[in-house]
Motif scaffolding. Sequence first.
Motif, PDB file in Angstrom:
ATOM      1  N   TYR A 371     -31.270  -9.806 -59.941  1.00 40.35           N
ATOM      2  CA  TYR A 371     -32.475 -10.189 -60.679  1.00 40.35           C
ATOM      3  C   TYR A 371     -32.371 -11.669 -61.016  1.00 40.35           C
ATOM      4  O   TYR A 371     -31.306 -12.155 -61.401  1.00 40.35           O
ATOM      5  CB  TYR A 371     -32.604  -9.393 -61.977  1.00 40.35           C
ATOM      6  CG  TYR A 371     -32.952  -7.932 -61.785  1.00 40.35           C
ATOM      7  CD1 TYR A 371     -34.260  -7.550 -61.521  1.00 40.35           C
ATOM      8  CD2 TYR A 371     -31.967  -6.953 -61.896  1.00 40.35           C
ATOM      9  CE1 TYR A 371     -34.589  -6.209 -61.359  1.00 40.35           C
ATOM     10  CE2 TYR A 371     -32.282  -5.615 -61.731  1.00 40.35           C
ATOM     11  CZ  TYR A 371     -33.599  -5.248 -61.457  1.00 40.35           C
ATOM     12  OH  TYR A 371     -33.918  -3.924 -61.295  1.00 40.35           O
ATOM     13  N   THR A 392     -37.502 -11.146 -62.361  1.00 43.25           N
ATOM     14  CA  THR A 392     -38.176 -10.564 -61.200  1.00 43.25           C
ATOM     15  C   THR A 392     -38.300  -9.055 -61.383  1.00 43.25           C
ATOM     16  O   THR A 392     -37.406  -8.404 -61.935  1.00 43.25           O
ATOM     17  CB  THR A 392     -37.382 -10.860 -59.915  1.00 43.25           C
ATOM     18  OG1 THR A 392     -36.039 -10.400 -60.069  1.00 43.25           O
ATOM     19  CG2 THR A 392     -37.364 -12.348 -59.608  1.00 43.25           C
ATOM     20  N   THR A 394     -38.218  -6.729 -59.184  1.00 48.22           N
ATOM     21  CA  THR A 394     -37.214  -6.053 -58.360  1.00 48.22           C
ATOM     22  C   THR A 394     -36.125  -7.066 -58.027  1.00 48.22           C
ATOM     23  O   THR A 394     -36.346  -8.286 -58.089  1.00 48.22           O
ATOM     24  CB  THR A 394     -37.825  -5.510 -57.057  1.00 48.22           C
ATOM     25  OG1 THR A 394     -38.411  -6.600 -56.331  1.00 48.22           O
ATOM     26  CG2 THR A 394     -38.889  -4.465 -57.352  1.00 48.22           C
ATOM     27  N   ALA A 396     -33.820  -9.569 -56.035  1.00 42.29           N
ATOM     28  CA  ALA A 396     -33.953 -10.400 -54.841  1.00 42.29           C
ATOM     29  C   ALA A 396     -32.787 -10.100 -53.902  1.00 42.29           C
ATOM     30  O   ALA A 396     -31.640  -9.995 -54.342  1.00 42.29           O
ATOM     31  CB  ALA A 396     -33.966 -11.873 -55.216  1.00 42.29           C
ATOM     32  N   THR A 419     -36.529 -14.225 -50.367  1.00 42.48           N
ATOM     33  CA  THR A 419     -37.832 -14.116 -51.017  1.00 42.48           C
ATOM     34  C   THR A 419     -37.633 -13.842 -52.496  1.00 42.48           C
ATOM     35  O   THR A 419     -36.824 -12.981 -52.872  1.00 42.48           O
ATOM     36  CB  THR A 419     -38.664 -12.976 -50.388  1.00 42.48           C
ATOM     37  OG1 THR A 419     -38.932 -13.302 -49.017  1.00 42.48           O
ATOM     38  CG2 THR A 419     -39.977 -12.775 -51.129  1.00 42.48           C
ATOM     39  N   PRO A 421     -39.066 -12.177 -55.655  1.00 37.42           N
ATOM     40  CA  PRO A 421     -40.101 -11.211 -56.039  1.00 37.42           C
ATOM     41  C   PRO A 421     -40.929 -11.688 -57.233  1.00 37.42           C
ATOM     42  O   PRO A 421     -40.556 -12.625 -57.954  1.00 37.42           O
ATOM     43  CB  PRO A 421     -39.290  -9.959 -56.391  1.00 37.42           C
ATOM     44  CG  PRO A 421     -37.982 -10.124 -55.712  1.00 37.42           C
ATOM     45  CD  PRO A 421     -37.709 -11.602 -55.746  1.00 37.42           C
ATOM     46  N   SER A 434     -45.680 -16.339 -62.516  1.00 41.43           N
ATOM     47  CA  SER A 434     -45.217 -15.647 -61.315  1.00 41.43           C
ATOM     48  C   SER A 434     -45.859 -16.241 -60.067  1.00 41.43           C
ATOM     49  O   SER A 434     -45.195 -16.402 -59.039  1.00 41.43           O
ATOM     50  CB  SER A 434     -45.552 -14.153 -61.416  1.00 41.43           C
ATOM     51  OG  SER A 434     -45.108 -13.452 -60.281  1.00 41.43           O
ATOM     52  N   ALA A 438     -42.898 -17.148 -57.507  1.00 35.52           N
ATOM     53  CA  ALA A 438     -42.515 -16.117 -56.547  1.00 35.52           C
ATOM     54  C   ALA A 438     -42.991 -16.456 -55.142  1.00 35.52           C
ATOM     55  O   ALA A 438     -43.911 -17.242 -54.941  1.00 35.52           O
ATOM     56  CB  ALA A 438     -43.095 -14.774 -56.974  1.00 35.52           C
TER      57      ALA A 438
END
Length: 452
Positions: A371, A392, A394, A396, A419, A421, A434, A438
């Motif tokens: 995270y 995040t 979820t 990463a 990426t 999240p 975000s 993100a």
Amino acid sequence: MSASSTRSRRTVSALALTSATGVVAAMVTLSVASPAAADPVQLKQDYTCTFPLINEDPIKVTIKADIPSSIGVGQPVPSFQIESPTEVSARAAQGLGLVGAKTLEGAATADVTVNTPSGPLTGIKVENTFGKTAIPSPAAPFTVSAAGRSPSLTFDKAGDGDIQVNGIDLHNLVARDAAGKPVQLVSGQDSFDAKCVLTSANKVLAKFKVTDGGSTTNPTGSTTNPTGSTTNPTGSTTNPTGSTTNPTGSTTNPTNPTGSTTNPTGSTTNPTGSTTNPTGPGAPVHLSYGLTGSSFIKAPNGTVPLSGGIEADYDIDKGSYVADLTLKPTNGNFTVLGFLPASASVAFEQVGKTTGTLNTAGDLTTKSRMYVKLPSVAVFGLPIGGGDSCKTGTPADVDLKSDGPFKPLEGGKLKGTYTLPALQGCGGLNDMISAFTAGPGNTIDLTLAKKN
């Protein structure tokens, strides 16, 4: 003490030195003289040796010789050759290959006891060297062999005797790369040592009987070396203090223990206590690295510095590892909407273990899940969100590969993309924060340096 007794001790010492001329294990030789009528003998021994990088690992030694079972008193025994192939594990080959080693060479010292008709001779230290031996790639068990010649010897007392190999220590070992340059398995040293413990029970290489069937003339107390000479000390009433030159190495004269009639149990090369690695042969190798680098986050067009460390347990047999990754909290400067200056504090929370592989070509892969947390976010220096729960939604997934060969005893560079999240829990402006953080296309570049 009578002159005859003195000569006896000198002659018995010649047997001791001859019996210990070669070293077992680690690709060395054990030499004992052999007359024309000799019997083939063989001794197999198992050792566990503690090496740099791979820690404890087994070696298997087979000592082969032609040794007479019966020798006449006063009858000179000519020199002969003996071989001692030693099997080294595929795990050792894998470990040496990981550091770029292509050949192995070095020396060893064996502890040998000769039980003679005059009593046991102990403390016989034998040093020998072995030449360059190729390390197989791909990794596989390999055998190193050596040969040596013994000096001649003569006995002056009838009775039974045997030759025992108590243990060995390996030293001045040198692993070399393809260019012949020493590979430093110990930081700052071109060579390394390895303590070995005998793990099999048998120590007896050969048993012999000295009979009265030979010459009745008392020997002169000297031995003849096939490539050199042995000077018999004068004026000695105990074991000689001189030395015998070994054709392939050097031999330290033994000392006869006072009042001892059996083989001593206090060998320094075969301790009965614990070893330095309580987990035993085949255990994972622990590797510790410091970490520095940076990550470019594409959406806000900014870079954050990274620092921390990784503690890995590497399974040499499988070529894989599990690790604990630590990334310290950091700060970064970004741009929102392409022109608004923003800053954020960044923290990381790892999920599970980091896993990966490392092969002998130096190809390293890592897989981590974490995270990414933003404790604080500010624009123009004014807080707009963040907090303990801002992270995040979820974990990463961060996958990295080595950039050039990774050297486990030094470290190396890694790089990859990931990426980031979407964020959650960042306050009233969570969606805006975000949206500008993100997304895919983020890069990461790291340098790992091995800790001492």
